[in-house]
Every structure is written in C-alpha cells, then in structure tokens.
Motif scaffolding. Structure first.
Motif, PDB file in Angstrom:
ATOM      1  N   PHE A  48      61.653 130.968 -12.156  1.00  0.00           N
ATOM      2  CA  PHE A  48      61.788 132.309 -11.599  1.00  0.00           C
ATOM      3  C   PHE A  48      62.097 132.348 -10.102  1.00  0.00           C
ATOM      4  O   PHE A  48      62.383 133.420  -9.572  1.00  0.00           O
ATOM      5  N   HIS A  49      62.018 131.206  -9.406  1.00  0.00           N
ATOM      6  CA  HIS A  49      62.266 131.212  -7.969  1.00  0.00           C
ATOM      7  C   HIS A  49      63.426 130.296  -7.557  1.00  0.00           C
ATOM      8  O   HIS A  49      64.193 130.658  -6.659  1.00  0.00           O
ATOM      9  N   TYR A  50      63.500 129.122  -8.163  1.00  0.00           N
ATOM     10  CA  TYR A  50      64.549 128.190  -7.756  1.00  0.00           C
ATOM     11  C   TYR A  50      65.817 128.328  -8.599  1.00  0.00           C
ATOM     12  O   TYR A  50      66.921 128.304  -8.066  1.00  0.00           O
ATOM     13  N   ALA A  51      65.662 128.469  -9.901  1.00  0.00           N
ATOM     14  CA  ALA A  51      66.838 128.628 -10.762  1.00  0.00           C
ATOM     15  C   ALA A  51      67.678 129.850 -10.386  1.00  0.00           C
ATOM     16  O   ALA A  51      68.909 129.769 -10.364  1.00  0.00           O
ATOM     17  N   PRO A  52      67.070 131.003 -10.067  1.00  0.00           N
ATOM     18  CA  PRO A  52      67.888 132.172  -9.694  1.00  0.00           C
ATOM     19  C   PRO A  52      68.699 131.991  -8.415  1.00  0.00           C
ATOM     20  O   PRO A  52      69.600 132.792  -8.153  1.00  0.00           O
ATOM     21  N   MET A  53      68.366 130.962  -7.595  1.00  0.00           N
ATOM     22  CA  MET A  53      69.150 130.735  -6.383  1.00  0.00           C
ATOM     23  C   MET A  53      70.618 130.445  -6.698  1.00  0.00           C
ATOM     24  O   MET A  53      71.488 130.659  -5.849  1.00  0.00           O
ATOM     25  N   TYR A  54      70.846 129.978  -7.901  1.00  0.00           N
ATOM     26  CA  TYR A  54      72.226 129.743  -8.326  1.00  0.00           C
ATOM     27  C   TYR A  54      73.043 131.028  -8.238  1.00  0.00           C
ATOM     28  O   TYR A  54      74.226 131.016  -7.900  1.00  0.00           O
ATOM     29  N   GLY A  55      72.410 132.164  -8.520  1.00  0.00           N
ATOM     30  CA  GLY A  55      73.102 133.449  -8.472  1.00  0.00           C
ATOM     31  C   GLY A  55      73.514 133.881  -7.087  1.00  0.00           C
ATOM     32  O   GLY A  55      74.323 134.814  -6.942  1.00  0.00           O
ATOM     33  N   ALA A  56      72.981 133.227  -6.031  1.00  0.00           N
ATOM     34  CA  ALA A  56      73.370 133.583  -4.666  1.00  0.00           C
ATOM     35  C   ALA A  56      74.847 133.300  -4.399  1.00  0.00           C
ATOM     36  O   ALA A  56      75.408 133.783  -3.410  1.00  0.00           O
ATOM     37  N   LEU A  57      75.477 132.561  -5.285  1.00  0.00           N
ATOM     38  CA  LEU A  57      76.915 132.281  -5.140  1.00  0.00           C
ATOM     39  C   LEU A  57      77.750 133.553  -5.147  1.00  0.00           C
ATOM     40  O   LEU A  57      78.830 133.594  -4.545  1.00  0.00           O
ATOM     41  N   ILE A  58      77.269 134.600  -5.820  1.00  0.00           N
ATOM     42  CA  ILE A  58      78.090 135.812  -5.920  1.00  0.00           C
ATOM     43  C   ILE A  58      78.234 136.501  -4.568  1.00  0.00           C
ATOM     44  O   ILE A  58      79.092 137.368  -4.409  1.00  0.00           O
ATOM     45  N   ALA A  59      77.399 136.115  -3.584  1.00  0.00           N
ATOM     46  CA  ALA A  59      77.556 136.673  -2.242  1.00  0.00           C
ATOM     47  C   ALA A  59      78.867 136.210  -1.607  1.00  0.00           C
ATOM     48  O   ALA A  59      79.381 136.859  -0.692  1.00  0.00           O
ATOM     49  N   PHE A  60      79.398 135.097  -2.105  1.00  0.00           N
ATOM     50  CA  PHE A  60      80.643 134.555  -1.574  1.00  0.00           C
ATOM     51  C   PHE A  60      81.819 134.772  -2.527  1.00  0.00           C
ATOM     52  O   PHE A  60      82.876 134.207  -2.342  1.00  0.00           O
ATOM     53  N   LYS A  61      81.594 135.616  -3.548  1.00  0.00           N
ATOM     54  CA  LYS A  61      82.641 135.877  -4.539  1.00  0.00           C
ATOM     55  C   LYS A  61      82.793 137.374  -4.761  1.00  0.00           C
ATOM     56  O   LYS A  61      81.934 138.166  -4.361  1.00  0.00           O
ATOM     57  N   GLU A  62      83.893 137.739  -5.396  1.00  0.00           N
ATOM     58  CA  GLU A  62      84.084 139.125  -5.839  1.00  0.00           C
ATOM     59  C   GLU A  62      83.633 139.148  -7.287  1.00  0.00           C
ATOM     60  O   GLU A  62      84.421 139.017  -8.225  1.00  0.00           O
ATOM     61  N   TYR A  63      82.330 139.325  -7.460  1.00  0.00           N
ATOM     62  CA  TYR A  63      81.730 139.117  -8.775  1.00  0.00           C
ATOM     63  C   TYR A  63      82.183 140.164  -9.784  1.00  0.00           C
ATOM     64  O   TYR A  63      82.217 141.365  -9.506  1.00  0.00           O
ATOM     65  N   SER A  64      82.517 139.685 -10.968  1.00  0.00           N
ATOM     66  CA  SER A  64      82.871 140.532 -12.098  1.00  0.00           C
ATOM     67  C   SER A  64      82.088 140.047 -13.306  1.00  0.00           C
ATOM     68  O   SER A  64      82.160 138.852 -13.648  1.00  0.00           O
ATOM     69  N   PRO A  65      81.325 140.909 -13.968  1.00  0.00           N
ATOM     70  CA  PRO A  65      80.560 140.474 -15.142  1.00  0.00           C
ATOM     71  C   PRO A  65      81.440 139.876 -16.233  1.00  0.00           C
ATOM     72  O   PRO A  65      80.995 138.997 -16.979  1.00  0.00           O
ATOM     73  N   GLU A 283      75.729 151.673  -6.930  1.00  0.00           N
ATOM     74  CA  GLU A 283      77.174 151.655  -6.679  1.00  0.00           C
ATOM     75  C   GLU A 283      77.851 150.409  -7.259  1.00  0.00           C
ATOM     76  O   GLU A 283      79.050 150.224  -7.071  1.00  0.00           O
ATOM     77  N   PHE A 284      77.089 149.557  -7.937  1.00  0.00           N
ATOM     78  CA  PHE A 284      77.606 148.360  -8.616  1.00  0.00           C
ATOM     79  C   PHE A 284      78.334 147.403  -7.671  1.00  0.00           C
ATOM     80  O   PHE A 284      79.247 146.697  -8.079  1.00  0.00           O
ATOM     81  N   GLY A 285      77.905 147.357  -6.404  1.00  0.00           N
ATOM     82  CA  GLY A 285      78.469 146.388  -5.454  1.00  0.00           C
ATOM     83  C   GLY A 285      77.627 145.135  -5.437  1.00  0.00           C
ATOM     84  O   GLY A 285      76.943 144.844  -4.447  1.00  0.00           O
ATOM     85  N   TRP A 286      77.676 144.363  -6.529  1.00  0.00           N
ATOM     86  CA  TRP A 286      76.771 143.227  -6.689  1.00  0.00           C
ATOM     87  C   TRP A 286      76.982 142.169  -5.612  1.00  0.00           C
ATOM     88  O   TRP A 286      76.021 141.660  -5.034  1.00  0.00           O
ATOM     89  N   SER A 287      78.208 141.821  -5.339  1.00  0.00           N
ATOM     90  CA  SER A 287      78.476 140.771  -4.355  1.00  0.00           C
ATOM     91  C   SER A 287      78.083 141.220  -2.949  1.00  0.00           C
ATOM     92  O   SER A 287      77.482 140.461  -2.182  1.00  0.00           O
ATOM     93  N   TYR A 288      78.417 142.455  -2.624  1.00  0.00           N
ATOM     94  CA  TYR A 288      78.096 142.980  -1.297  1.00  0.00           C
ATOM     95  C   TYR A 288      76.583 143.028  -1.093  1.00  0.00           C
ATOM     96  O   TYR A 288      76.073 142.590  -0.048  1.00  0.00           O
ATOM     97  N   SER A 289      75.854 143.542  -2.076  1.00  0.00           N
ATOM     98  CA  SER A 289      74.396 143.629  -1.949  1.00  0.00           C
ATOM     99  C   SER A 289      73.761 142.244  -1.925  1.00  0.00           C
ATOM    100  O   SER A 289      72.753 142.031  -1.238  1.00  0.00           O
ATOM    101  N   SER A 290      74.340 141.280  -2.644  1.00  0.00           N
ATOM    102  CA  SER A 290      73.819 139.909  -2.601  1.00  0.00           C
ATOM    103  C   SER A 290      74.003 139.289  -1.226  1.00  0.00           C
ATOM    104  O   SER A 290      73.139 138.555  -0.746  1.00  0.00           O
ATOM    105  N   ALA A 291      75.132 139.582  -0.588  1.00  0.00           N
ATOM    106  CA  ALA A 291      75.369 139.077   0.766  1.00  0.00           C
ATOM    107  C   ALA A 291      74.343 139.652   1.739  1.00  0.00           C
ATOM    108  O   ALA A 291      73.797 138.933   2.583  1.00  0.00           O
ATOM    109  N   VAL A 292      74.046 140.947   1.602  1.00  0.00           N
ATOM    110  CA  VAL A 292      73.045 141.581   2.474  1.00  0.00           C
ATOM    111  C   VAL A 292      71.671 140.980   2.214  1.00  0.00           C
ATOM    112  O   VAL A 292      70.920 140.673   3.147  1.00  0.00           O
TER     113      VAL A 292
END
Length: 320
Positions: A48-65, A283-292
C-alpha cells in the motif's frame, strides 16, 4: 613482506564478517517470533505504500486510462511547468504554508499544554473526566464534525449569535474568506487536542518521581518542577513529534478543507491537497494532479530530513 602483512588483515576481515553474520543469525533464531510479527507490517507497507509509487510515472506522462501507465505518451516536466506557471500556484502554496504554520504554532503546543495541566491535577476523578471529554471529538466522524461547525457558524448558528452580541454583522462565517483559517485551526485544536495529548501523558508517566521529591525537599515550587524536570523529561518526545509534524507540514487534510470550503473562500482555503482533488477527480486531470502531489511529497521529504538533522544536532533526538 607485503604478502605477509596482507594475509593476516584479510583473515581478520573475513573473521569479522563471519562473526557479524553469525550474530544476525543467532538474533533471528532467538527472536524469530518477533520477526514473524513484523511480516504483516512489511507486507502492508510494500503493497500500500511502496508498490503505488509506480503510479507516480503518470506525473511525467499524458495519462490515458485506455493506454495505461506505460502506454501513455511521455511529456516530461510539462505538467510541473504548467503548475508552476499557473495563476493558482502561488495562491495554493501560500494557503498551504499559512494554514500549516498556524497549525504548527497554535495546534502543535496545545496537547503538550493539556498534558502538563492534567499532570498537575491531583484528583484522579477529574483527570479521567477531563481526558474523556477532550478525547471524544477525535472519535466523531469528520463529516459530523464539519456539519457541526457549519451549523454553528451559519447566520442563525450558536457561535454566530454569540459573535453578534460583540458587534459581528451576522453573516455566515464560512462565507467570509478571512474567517476560514481561524475556524479551521480552532476546530482542529478542539478535535485533536485530547487524542494527541495521550503520547505526552505517557511520556510524563515515565519520569522518575524521585526527581520531584528531591526538588520539593530543595524548596522548588510546582512551576520550577515543571520547568526543570517535567519539560526536559518529555523533550525527546516533543522533538520526535515535531520532526513528524514537519514531515507532514504541507499535507493539510483535504477532507476537512473540502467539507468546509466553498468558491467564496477559495482565496484563503484552497490548498495543495484540495487542488489535487479538484483537478484529479472532478476535472479528470490525472497527470497534472499527480505532478502537483509529487511536488508536495518532495517538499515534505526535504522538510522531514531537515528537521531530523537539526533536532539531532540541537538535542540529540532524531528518527534516525
């Protein structure tokens, strides 16, 4: 000669390594049940803490589900640049820092003061009653707490009616941007003071009572006993709690902010976490909110390391 000097040194090094390894093995065998108890905790943090760090990659991408994390287009630091250059950056950074600093100045010392006051009370019955009353708000649902705050500060609320007797204009307090921060901080103190005082009360119980007896024999007043025995006795606990608080300085709880604020109070109430919530989920800005959110986490990490370093230098109390 060189070979003669080198071989004994290598032998000593290998012996030390084997001794260290054997010591760890013996400790593991002797305390195998304690290590076994650690396994669920380690698994929890890994999942629940280390594995989800993988998702931080979307801060550097234009994430699309539809494309997934790896399949989304790489945009580098675009979202960070957009955030830093946006109109909202300075506003939410200022609000987050101001609310966090107000909380650090007013809310952090409150449980320490309460613990010191309870420690000075001689009546056990009064202690139990005071502790129960101060603990109760922490266990009430946050939604209920925010509902109570909203009702009490409405135009016809109890607090508003009391304030009107001192010249207040009667407008709903949460509809005034300048009143949001005081309401938030005061309600935080009311909600958390009792619960957070528990650790300080426990620290007070560990102070040797013989120190107080010796101080009384020397004629020290209760105030001097508090200043020269009680406070130094719980100072390591205060230092550790302060380091942890610094590590979460910018993590102003978005749940309470969202439940209390409104577009009128965005000017003083909108913080990084509530901004991430609106941008990411509404507003579904997943990448933008992840960067913040990633920016917020990095700042908190820097603050935690800095506070730990300063505390270790000043009073030799630290997390590591």
């Amino acid at each position: 000669m060189e070979m003669a000097n080198t071989q004994p040194l290598e032998g000593v090094t290998l012996t030390k390594q084997r001794t260290g390894t054997n010591r760890y093995i013996r400790d593991f065998i002797a305390n195998k049940y304690l290590y076994l108890m650690m396994v669920p905790v380690l698994v929890y943090y890994l999942i629940f803490h280390y594995a989800p760090m993988y998702g931080a990659l979307i801060a550097f991408k234009e994430y699309s589900p539809m494309k997934g994390i790896l399949g989304s287009d790489w945009v580098g630091f675009k979202h960070f640049h957009d955030f830093f250059s946006s109109f909202y950056f300075w506003r939410i950074l200022k609000n987050t820092l101001v609310i966090s600093l107000y909380s650090l100045i007013f809310e952090f010392p409150a449980p320490i003061i309460l613990a010191l006051l309870i420690n000075e009370v001689r009546s056990k019955t009064f202690k139990r009653v005071a502790q129960t009353i101060t603990y109760m708000p922490y266990f009430i649902s946050l939604v209920v707490i925010c509902g109570i705050i909203t009702d009490f500060t409405n135009a016809d609320g109890v607090i508003n009616n009391i304030a009107m007797s001192f010249g207040y204009d009667g407008q709903a307090m949460l509809q005034k941007a300048e009143l949001f921060r005081p309401i938030y901080i005061l309600s935080e103190i009311w909600q958390r003071i009792g619960w957070e005082s528990i650790i300080y009360i426990a620290a007070l119980m560990s102070i040797d009572t013989e120190q107080y007896e010796a101080a009384r024999m020397d004629g020290a007043s209760r105030w001097k006993q508090m200043m020269y025995i009680t406070l130094p006795g719980i100072m390591p606990t205060i230092a550790i709690m302060f380091i942890l608080r610094m590590g979460n300085l910018l993590n102003v709880g978005f749940e309470k902010i969202i439940l209390l604020y409104n577009p009128v109070s965005y000017e003083t109430a909108d913080v990084i976490s509530s901004f991430v919530y609106r941008k990411g989920l509404l507003e579904f800005g997943w990448s933008y909110s992840s960067a913040v959110g990633l920016f917020n986490s990095i700042i908190n990490l820097i603050l935690l390391i800095t506070a730990n370093y300063i505390s270790r230098k000043v009073n030799e109390s630290s997390l590591w």
